[in-house]
Design a protein around this motif. Structure first.
Motif, short mmCIF file in Angstrom:
data_model
loop_
_atom_site.label_atom_id
_atom_site.label_comp_id
_atom_site.label_asym_id
_atom_site.label_seq_id
_atom_site.Cartn_x
_atom_site.Cartn_y
_atom_site.Cartn_z
N THR A 7 40.07 5.78 53.95
CA THR A 7 40.96 5.79 52.79
C THR A 7 40.18 6.13 51.52
N VAL A 8 38.93 6.54 51.73
CA VAL A 8 38.09 6.87 50.58
C VAL A 8 38.60 8.14 49.92
N ALA A 12 37.57 12.20 44.34
CA ALA A 12 37.14 11.41 43.18
C ALA A 12 35.63 11.18 43.23
N LEU A 13 35.12 10.86 44.45
CA LEU A 13 33.68 10.64 44.59
C LEU A 13 32.89 11.89 44.23
N LEU A 14 33.38 13.03 44.71
CA LEU A 14 32.68 14.29 44.47
C LEU A 14 32.73 14.67 42.99
N GLU A 15 33.89 14.45 42.39
CA GLU A 15 34.01 14.81 40.97
C GLU A 15 33.13 13.91 40.12
N GLU A 16 33.03 12.65 40.54
CA GLU A 16 32.16 11.71 39.83
C GLU A 16 30.70 12.15 39.96
N GLU A 66 25.42 22.20 43.97
CA GLU A 66 26.02 23.27 44.78
C GLU A 66 26.73 22.69 46.00
N ASP A 67 26.08 21.71 46.64
CA ASP A 67 26.70 21.06 47.80
C ASP A 67 28.01 20.37 47.39
N VAL A 68 27.97 19.71 46.23
CA VAL A 68 29.16 19.00 45.75
C VAL A 68 30.28 20.00 45.46
N GLU A 69 29.94 21.11 44.83
CA GLU A 69 30.98 22.09 44.50
C GLU A 69 31.52 22.76 45.76
N ARG A 70 30.64 22.96 46.72
CA ARG A 70 31.07 23.53 47.99
C ARG A 70 32.04 22.57 48.68
N ALA A 71 31.72 21.27 48.63
CA ALA A 71 32.60 20.28 49.25
C ALA A 71 33.96 20.24 48.55
#
Ligand SMILES: [Zn+2]
Length: 111
Positions: A7-8, A12-16, A66-71
């Motif tokens: 339920t995570v 939101a985690l990635l944007e943070e 880059e990894d975060v933006e790819r995700a």
């Protein structure tokens, strides 16, 4: 742990995480168009060493970003949480710990 769907809120985690990474790059003075150093700095060996450390740190931050933006892009495309190597779903617990993970645990070990 129960095998329920996570339920995570990965978005939101990635944007943070993206916000934090951009802020850190900004702190290093690298938020914009690359390295900007005060030209009044003497070109001493100490400055050179610090500069090397900053560059190494910035490179790590950029890779993570880059990894975060790819995700985030994968989330938008609806294929988030799928291993980029074997195509199997990535363990939700792994995604919870590392939302930007590109590979399942097995493939990550190979890389
Ligand atoms: Zn895999």
């Amino acid at each position: 742990m129960p095998p329920e769907a996570s339920t995570v809120d990965h978005r939101a985690l990635l944007e943070e995480e993206r916000t934090e990474l951009v802020a850190k790059l900004d702190e290093l003075g690298l938020g914009g168009a690359g390295l900007t150093y005060d030209s009044n700095f003497a070109d001493s060996s100490q400055v050179t060493a610090e500069r090397g450390e900053v560059e190494a740190l910035a490179a790590t931050l950029r890779e993570t970003l880059e990894d975060v933006e790819r995700a985030l892009a994968k989330l938008a495309q609806g294929n988030y949480g799928v291993c980029e190597d074997c195509g199997q779903p990535i363990d939700p617990l792994r995604l919870e710990a590392k939302p930007a993970a590109r590979y399942c645990i097995n493939c990550a070990a190979k890389h």
